[in-house]
Design an enzyme around this catalytic site. Structure first.
Site, PDB file in Angstrom:
ATOM      1  N   ASP A  52       2.379   6.468  -7.685  1.00 43.46           N
ATOM      2  CA  ASP A  52       1.634   6.164  -6.464  1.00 43.46           C
ATOM      3  C   ASP A  52       0.318   5.455  -6.762  1.00 43.46           C
ATOM      4  O   ASP A  52      -0.535   6.006  -7.473  1.00 43.46           O
ATOM      5  CB  ASP A  52       1.357   7.505  -5.752  1.00 43.46           C
ATOM      6  CG  ASP A  52       1.191   7.343  -4.267  1.00 43.46           C
ATOM      7  OD1 ASP A  52       1.193   6.202  -3.784  1.00 43.46           O
ATOM      8  OD2 ASP A  52       1.051   8.378  -3.586  1.00 43.46           O
ATOM      9  N   ASP A  53       0.148   4.257  -6.244  1.00 45.00           N
ATOM     10  CA  ASP A  53      -1.135   3.546  -6.337  1.00 45.00           C
ATOM     11  C   ASP A  53      -1.521   3.171  -7.777  1.00 45.00           C
ATOM     12  O   ASP A  53      -2.712   3.049  -8.084  1.00 45.00           O
ATOM     13  CB  ASP A  53      -2.283   4.378  -5.732  1.00 45.00           C
ATOM     14  CG  ASP A  53      -2.241   4.426  -4.211  1.00 45.00           C
ATOM     15  OD1 ASP A  53      -1.142   4.306  -3.646  1.00 45.00           O
ATOM     16  OD2 ASP A  53      -3.307   4.594  -3.587  1.00 45.00           O
ATOM     17  N   CYS A  92       1.429   2.608   0.947  1.00 43.31           N
ATOM     18  CA  CYS A  92       2.422   3.579   0.473  1.00 43.31           C
ATOM     19  C   CYS A  92       3.731   3.598   1.271  1.00 43.31           C
ATOM     20  O   CYS A  92       4.797   3.291   0.755  1.00 43.31           O
ATOM     21  CB  CYS A  92       1.849   4.995   0.494  1.00 43.31           C
ATOM     22  SG  CYS A  92       0.323   5.224  -0.394  1.00 43.31           S
ATOM     23  N   HIS A 148       7.510   8.235   1.648  1.00 45.52           N
ATOM     24  CA  HIS A 148       6.189   8.765   2.002  1.00 45.52           C
ATOM     25  C   HIS A 148       6.277  10.016   2.880  1.00 45.52           C
ATOM     26  O   HIS A 148       5.515  10.966   2.707  1.00 45.52           O
ATOM     27  CB  HIS A 148       5.412   7.673   2.739  1.00 45.52           C
ATOM     28  CG  HIS A 148       3.985   8.005   3.019  1.00 45.52           C
ATOM     29  ND1 HIS A 148       2.992   7.824   2.088  1.00 45.52           N
ATOM     30  CD2 HIS A 148       3.390   8.515   4.123  1.00 45.52           C
ATOM     31  CE1 HIS A 148       1.835   8.200   2.606  1.00 45.52           C
ATOM     32  NE2 HIS A 148       2.045   8.618   3.843  1.00 45.52           N
ATOM     33  N   ASP A 326       4.259   1.954  -6.180  1.00 47.94           N
ATOM     34  CA  ASP A 326       4.508   1.403  -4.837  1.00 47.94           C
ATOM     35  C   ASP A 326       3.623   0.207  -4.488  1.00 47.94           C
ATOM     36  O   ASP A 326       3.971  -0.589  -3.623  1.00 47.94           O
ATOM     37  CB  ASP A 326       4.450   2.497  -3.761  1.00 47.94           C
ATOM     38  CG  ASP A 326       3.133   3.256  -3.704  1.00 47.94           C
ATOM     39  OD1 ASP A 326       2.255   3.023  -4.563  1.00 47.94           O
ATOM     40  OD2 ASP A 326       2.983   4.088  -2.789  1.00 47.94           O
ATOM     41  N   HIS A 327       2.484   0.071  -5.127  1.00 51.90           N
ATOM     42  CA  HIS A 327       1.605  -1.097  -4.957  1.00 51.90           C
ATOM     43  C   HIS A 327       0.474  -0.963  -5.951  1.00 51.90           C
ATOM     44  O   HIS A 327       0.379   0.057  -6.649  1.00 51.90           O
ATOM     45  CB  HIS A 327       1.051  -1.202  -3.524  1.00 51.90           C
ATOM     46  CG  HIS A 327       0.460   0.082  -3.061  1.00 51.90           C
ATOM     47  ND1 HIS A 327      -0.775   0.510  -3.470  1.00 51.90           N
ATOM     48  CD2 HIS A 327       0.971   1.075  -2.300  1.00 51.90           C
ATOM     49  CE1 HIS A 327      -1.005   1.699  -2.950  1.00 51.90           C
ATOM     50  NE2 HIS A 327       0.043   2.079  -2.252  1.00 51.90           N
TER      51      HIS A 327
HETATM   52 CA   LIG Z   1       0.751   4.291  -2.744  1.00 50.01          CA
END
Ligand SMILES: [Ca+2]
Ligand SMILES: [Ca+2]
Length: 484
Positions: A52-53, A92, A148, A326-327
């Site tokens: 995540d992130d 997300c 999510h 995710d990014h």
């Molecule tokens: Ca994320």
């Protein structure tokens, strides 16, 4: 007790014995059938690790000189790294909806936190990656933050086994470092004391344990880790790996935004992230950067635990491992923190695939998208074609990292704003028509906006062909919008 009763009632006993014989026969057939299925179903397992992130601050992508990610680096050395990989949406829930549906944001209409997969009208008939594998004979296992909002409603039956829903914690009773007025989601600091109290670590340990089991069919296991998503709380030993005073900060010239259209911040309307000015004014930049690095090394350890579990299991030689974030994440670049922009820091993600038949070695530099995961896994696992998918299988690049791709990676942020990323270029076109154009061969930090310069009109027009001509309006569910 059952046998005593049968002995006393001969006619029932006879009936029961016949039934028993029938059951034994059935069990034998079933057992034989399972063995046949095991013997014939050599399709590979899939282990999907979702982070995540996480931006390009990993050892294998070289995004920060001090970052330590030995476990991800080891996996990268065993498979194919896609060093120019991008999310479909830099936030997300929408990014994950694209991965799980294999569709662009302009098709499903999710551009922001809020609507969950099963509530989106355009996805009513669209199987998730999990559903597709489940319905094609795979045992589906999931844990942590994958979709999510989790696998709810009609998605629930696509999961055979859920390891753990909760993710992201634990959180301290009071913020540790949070400046006044900031969103609580943005706290950071050393907490809790022990790794085993982290939900991410609990999920990793559970996944590693489940990997030791036998399965009567191939499995599709997805494991989602919450760090380095804010709040940046991880145990103290991870902070101790990075010296706050000496760590490198991103190159962030104050004049960088002078050649950028003004509207990029106006589209970023729901972000709870602090402004870069607030980060600097509160003296938080070094400390927050250290916390992000600490969180990355912590999540790397979680990845390592799952991979170690796989390595010592009997599934090691027949499991495809896919790792993605995710990014990306800004830490001050272009005066911005967090995500939702269409620049490199926000769209680029770590992404790699390792497993049987994939030769380790050179990274693929072609632009690829996370929507390519679905068709790639289908091809690798020999599942039937899914004609809805909008990504393109990466099997040619798994076989040969130099294999060219025509289609660039398209990222959309909020309705009507798009980035087109090719091997060497990025074109951004905003809803109001303003543009940015960057030459990544000479300008990897995207400092010098070339849009509007006649010398670059040809490449601009080539890239502009890929701007989506139509787009599903944004699916809104404002009442569900969380703070971050
Ligand atoms: Ca994320
Ligand atoms: Ca600039």
């Amino acid at each position: 007790m059952t046998l005593v009763i049968l002995h006393k009632l001969p006619c029932i006993r006879s009936l029961a014995m016949n039934s028993l014989a029938h059951c034994v026969a059935c069990l034998l057939v079933l057992f034989w059938g399972v063995n046949v299925a095991q013997a014939s179903d050599k399709r590979p397992n899939v282990l999907m690790l979702c982070i995540d992130d996480l931006n390009d601050w990993t050892g294998f992508l070289g995004g920060h000189p001090a970052v330590q990610t030995p476990h991800m680096d080891k996996l990268a050395g065993q498979g194919r790294v896609f060093s120019n990989a991008h999310c479909a949406v830099p936030v997300c829930s929408s990014s994950r909806i694209s991965v799980m549906s294999g569709l662009a944001a302009t098709t499903h209409g999710s551009y922001e936190l809020g609507p969950s997969y099963e509530t989106i009208a355009k996805l009513e008939e669209v199987p998730t990656l999990h559903r597709f594998f489940h319905d094609n004979g795979y045992h589906t296992i999931t844990g942590g933050k994958v979709l999510h909002h989790g696998f709810r409603g009609r998605l629930a039956s696509s999961i055979d086994r859920n390891l753990q829903d909760r993710s992201g914690g634990p959180r301290p009773k009071k913020p540790l470092n949070l400046p006044d007025g900031w969103s609580k989601a943005w706290d950071w600091g050393a907490f809790p004391e022990k790794d085993e109290d982290m939900f991410d670590m609990q999920i990793a340990t559970k996944a590693a344990s489940v990997l030791q089991e036998d399965f009567d069919r191939p499995f599709f296991m997805s494991v989602g880790f919450f760090r380095p998503h804010v709040p940046l709380h991880v145990p103290p030993k991870w902070f101790a790996m990075y010296d706050e005073e000496s760590l490198a900060l991103p190159n962030n010239p104050l004049t960088d935004l002078d050649d950028v259209p003004a509207n990029f911040l106006s589209i970023n309307k729901f972000a709870a992230a602090p402004t870069h000015a607030a980060v600097v004014e509160t003296g938080s930049q070094r400390s927050m950067t250290q916390a992000y690095l600490a969180s990355i090394s912590f999540v790397d350890q979680c990845v390592g635990i799952v991979l170690e579990g796989l390595a010592k299991s009997k599934h090691a030689d027949n499991t495809i491992v896919v790792l993605w974030s995710d990014h990306g994440f800004h830490l001050g670049e272009k005066q911005h923190w967090a995500k939702r922009t269409l620049w490199e820091e926000s769209t680029r993600v770590p992404f790699l695939i390792a497993g049987p038949g994939i030769e380790p070695g050179t990274a693929c530099k072609e632009a690829v998208s996370l929507v390519d995961i679905f068709p790639t896994l289908i091809e690798l696992c020999k599942l039937p074609k899914n004609s809805r998918l909008e990504g393109i299988s990466l099997v040619p690049q798994l076989n040969n990292p130099e294999a060219r791709r025509e289609q660039p990676a398209i990222t959309s942020s909020y309705f009507g704003n798009h980035s087109i990323r090719s091997r060497d270029w990025r074109l951004i076109v905003y809803r109001d028509g303003s543009e940015e154009l960057y030459d990544h061969r000479r300008d990897p930090d995207e400092f010098n906006n070339l849009a509007g310069q006649p010398a670059f009109q040809t490449i601009r027009n080539e890239l502009a062909q890929y701007i989506p001509r139509s787009a599903t309006p944004e699916v809104k569910q404002r009442s569900e919008l969380p703070q971050q």
